[in-house]
Design a protein around this motif. Structure first.
Motif, PDB file in Angstrom:
ATOM      1  N   LEU A 169      28.951  45.727  36.380  1.00 59.10           N
ATOM      2  CA  LEU A 169      29.730  46.837  36.942  1.00 59.10           C
ATOM      3  C   LEU A 169      30.180  47.705  35.794  1.00 59.10           C
ATOM      4  CD1 LEU A 169      32.926  47.869  37.346  1.00 59.10           C
ATOM      5  CD2 LEU A 169      31.436  48.218  39.296  1.00 59.10           C
ATOM      6  N   THR A 170      30.011  48.990  35.935  1.00 56.54           N
ATOM      7  CA  THR A 170      30.570  49.879  34.942  1.00 56.54           C
ATOM      8  C   THR A 170      30.850  51.220  35.577  1.00 56.54           C
ATOM      9  OG1 THR A 170      30.345  50.744  32.711  1.00 56.54           O
ATOM     10  CG2 THR A 170      28.365  50.699  34.029  1.00 56.54           C
ATOM     11  N   GLY A 171      31.530  52.093  34.845  1.00 55.76           N
ATOM     12  CA  GLY A 171      31.871  53.371  35.440  1.00 55.76           C
ATOM     13  C   GLY A 171      32.194  54.428  34.411  1.00 55.76           C
ATOM     14  N   ASP A 172      32.282  55.641  34.889  1.00 52.95           N
ATOM     15  CA  ASP A 172      32.658  56.768  34.044  1.00 52.95           C
ATOM     16  C   ASP A 172      33.625  57.644  34.811  1.00 52.95           C
ATOM     17  OD1 ASP A 172      30.596  56.598  31.745  1.00 52.95           O
ATOM     18  OD2 ASP A 172      29.407  56.360  33.567  1.00 52.95           O
ATOM     19  N   ARG A 173      34.552  58.232  34.073  1.00 52.42           N
ATOM     20  CA  ARG A 173      35.452  59.205  34.701  1.00 52.42           C
ATOM     21  C   ARG A 173      34.720  60.535  34.843  1.00 52.42           C
ATOM     22  NH1 ARG A 173      40.968  58.621  31.125  1.00 52.42           N
ATOM     23  NH2 ARG A 173      41.063  56.344  31.180  1.00 52.42           N
TER      24      ARG A 173
ATOM     25  N   MET B 269      29.957  53.054  38.914  1.00 53.03           N
ATOM     26  CA  MET B 269      31.000  53.730  39.667  1.00 53.03           C
ATOM     27  C   MET B 269      31.415  55.041  39.013  1.00 53.03           C
ATOM     28  SD  MET B 269      34.729  52.190  40.419  1.00 53.03           S
ATOM     29  CE  MET B 269      35.245  52.554  38.763  1.00 53.03           C
TER      30      MET B 269
ATOM     31  N   GLN C  22      41.448  49.396  37.030  1.00 52.56           N
ATOM     32  CA  GLN C  22      40.134  49.062  36.451  1.00 52.56           C
ATOM     33  C   GLN C  22      39.827  47.565  36.618  1.00 52.56           C
ATOM     34  OE1 GLN C  22      38.901  51.403  33.228  1.00 52.56           O
ATOM     35  NE2 GLN C  22      37.617  49.857  32.278  1.00 52.56           N
TER      36      GLN C  22
ATOM     37  N   ASP D 223      38.341  47.307  39.942  1.00 51.31           N
ATOM     38  CA  ASP D 223      36.937  47.731  39.934  1.00 51.31           C
ATOM     39  C   ASP D 223      36.033  46.578  39.493  1.00 51.31           C
ATOM     40  OD1 ASP D 223      38.122  50.214  40.285  1.00 51.31           O
ATOM     41  OD2 ASP D 223      37.879  50.819  38.187  1.00 51.31           O
ATOM     42  N   ILE D 224      36.462  45.914  38.438  1.00 52.95           N
ATOM     43  CA  ILE D 224      35.596  44.872  37.853  1.00 52.95           C
ATOM     44  C   ILE D 224      35.563  43.633  38.750  1.00 52.95           C
ATOM     45  CG2 ILE D 224      35.321  43.322  35.854  1.00 52.95           C
ATOM     46  CD1 ILE D 224      36.560  45.604  34.133  1.00 52.95           C
TER      47      ILE D 224
ATOM     48  N   VAL E 256      30.027  43.893  31.785  1.00 57.19           N
ATOM     49  CA  VAL E 256      30.488  45.278  31.880  1.00 57.19           C
ATOM     50  C   VAL E 256      29.964  46.067  30.673  1.00 57.19           C
ATOM     51  CG1 VAL E 256      32.528  46.746  32.137  1.00 57.19           C
ATOM     52  CG2 VAL E 256      32.571  44.445  33.051  1.00 57.19           C
TER      53      VAL E 256
ATOM     54  N   VAL F 262      29.936  48.828  28.307  1.00 54.66           N
ATOM     55  CA  VAL F 262      30.876  49.900  27.953  1.00 54.66           C
ATOM     56  C   VAL F 262      30.854  50.137  26.449  1.00 54.66           C
ATOM     57  CG1 VAL F 262      32.610  49.680  29.787  1.00 54.66           C
ATOM     58  CG2 VAL F 262      32.634  48.083  27.857  1.00 54.66           C
TER      59      VAL F 262
ATOM     60  N   LEU G  84      40.577  46.845  27.937  1.00 53.50           N
ATOM     61  CA  LEU G  84      40.709  46.933  29.392  1.00 53.50           C
ATOM     62  C   LEU G  84      40.021  45.750  30.070  1.00 53.50           C
ATOM     63  CD1 LEU G  84      40.063  50.757  29.712  1.00 53.50           C
ATOM     64  CD2 LEU G  84      42.226  49.575  29.923  1.00 53.50           C
TER      65      LEU G  84
END
Ligand code: TRP
Length: 342
Positions: A14-18, A47, A142, A145-146, A154, A156, A163
């Protein structure tokens, strides 16, 4: 990491960006490249963190909402494949925010204030004295989310490590207090190049500092940015010996030039004297052209409508997974009232 982690037994990633602008080369080497490898063998969730982005842009929501399509287009253009990775929007998975309510009890305000990532962000922004509860607590969101996806990996950049640590602390505390093994701890998957310097050589490449090369920049813009890069101020004449360390052009070549022998040869010639900045810069321009032009071509072919279809169906899938975890979390706390009555 790269291949070693990609070879591990099946993981949930799982990972994400703003979404606060387009993605840049720092994202590419720090995390995007890993995601492309990982999606081949693992269950990947990616995400777009609009709610997290809102925590420091709550007074400018358009900046966030208008960036969503661009970020997703960047994902697709670099090779994230929506048939292999689930791409979704954070605010379309409201289960995440219920998890956050429960997790907020499991961490102290002091612990959040000590978080080095949050501290660095506060320094960079101007609201040091008026930090909102939402911003201070985004690491808790966060953690939701994880853990909602039971992610074990993750991908990143290194700035996100504190985090992930907080997410793991919350997961351990939850399992201990509610006496279950509901939540799973995650491990970071770091990219090969951890911190790509900005084109100004001062800090890391960062969209808010305006010192990044974006994946969507045209060839001309990329060339202009390369021309303005800081090199070695003492390397005035071509025959002068030059320094490679701290030289932005070489930092980028380190990150992007695949032919490592050529790189070592360039470094040796630059150190010795006789290799001009213009030549090194044009090698970098060629290298980035080779990387970015197919990405730009793909980007131009992706339609907004297709992006929204991908995000809508991805968010529905993500919601189903998060709802399962939420239901286990509610059961662990004792909130499974509907089940008790059956
Ligand atoms: N904090 C990340 C960033 O600023 C975005 C993010 C939100 C994220 N939730 C996440 C990253 C969960 C990894 C895992 O880019």
């Amino acid at each position: 990491m790269g291949n070693d982690v990609a070879m591990q037994p099946r993981q949930v990633v799982l990972t994400g960006d703003r979404p606060t602008g387009r993605l840049h080369l720092g994202h590419y080497v720090g995390s995007l490249k890993n995601r492309i490898d990982l999606q081949e063998r693992h269950d990947c969730f990616i995400m777009i963190a609009d709610t997290q982005a809102l925590s420091d842009n709550f007074d400018n929501p358009c900046k966030v909402t208008e960036s969503i399509v661009g970020v997703c287009r960047d994902y697709l253009a670099v090779g994230i494949d929506p048939t292999k990775s689930t791409i979704f929007i954070q605010s379309m998975v409201p289960e995440l925010f219920e998890l956050t309510s429960y997790y907020l009890n499991l961490i102290s305000v002091a612990r959040l204030e000590r978080n080095p990532t949050v501290k660095a962000e506060l320094q960079q922004k101007s609201f040091a004295d008026s930090i909102t509860a939402g911003f201070l607590c985004y690491p808790v969101s966060q953690a939701s989310d994880i853990t909602a996806f039971k992610a074990t990996l993750v991908p990143v950049g290194e700035d996100q490590l504190p985090l992930i640590e907080i997410a793991n602390e919350i997961a351990r505390r939850f399992n201990r207090i509610y006496n279950r093994n509901t939540l799973v701890e995650a491990q970071a998957a770091l990219g090969k190049t951890q911190r790509l310097v900005g084109i100004d050589g001062k800090t890391k490449a960062c969209k808010s500092l305006g010192n990044a090369i974006f994946l969507s920049d045209s060839d001309d813009v990329v060339k202009q940015k390369i021309n303005g890069m800081y090199t070695d101020p003492n390397h005035i004449k071509m025959s002068d010996p030059g320094t490679v360390e701290g030289n932005v052009v070489f930092s980028y070549l380190d990150a992007f030039l695949e032919d490592r022998d050529e790189l070592e040869d360039l470094k040796a010639r630059y150190r010795k004297g006789g290799l001009g900045d213009t030549t090194v810069k044009s090698i970098l321009a060629d290298t980035l052209h080779t990387l970015l032009s197919p990405i730009r071509e793909r980007m131009a072919l992706i339609k907004d409508n297709d992006v929204w279809d991908i995000l809508t169906s991805g968010s529905a899938i993500a919601r189903g997974v998060a709802a399962n975890t939420l239901s286990e979390v509610r059961d662990a706390i004792g909130f499974g009232y509907d089940k008790i009555r059956k």
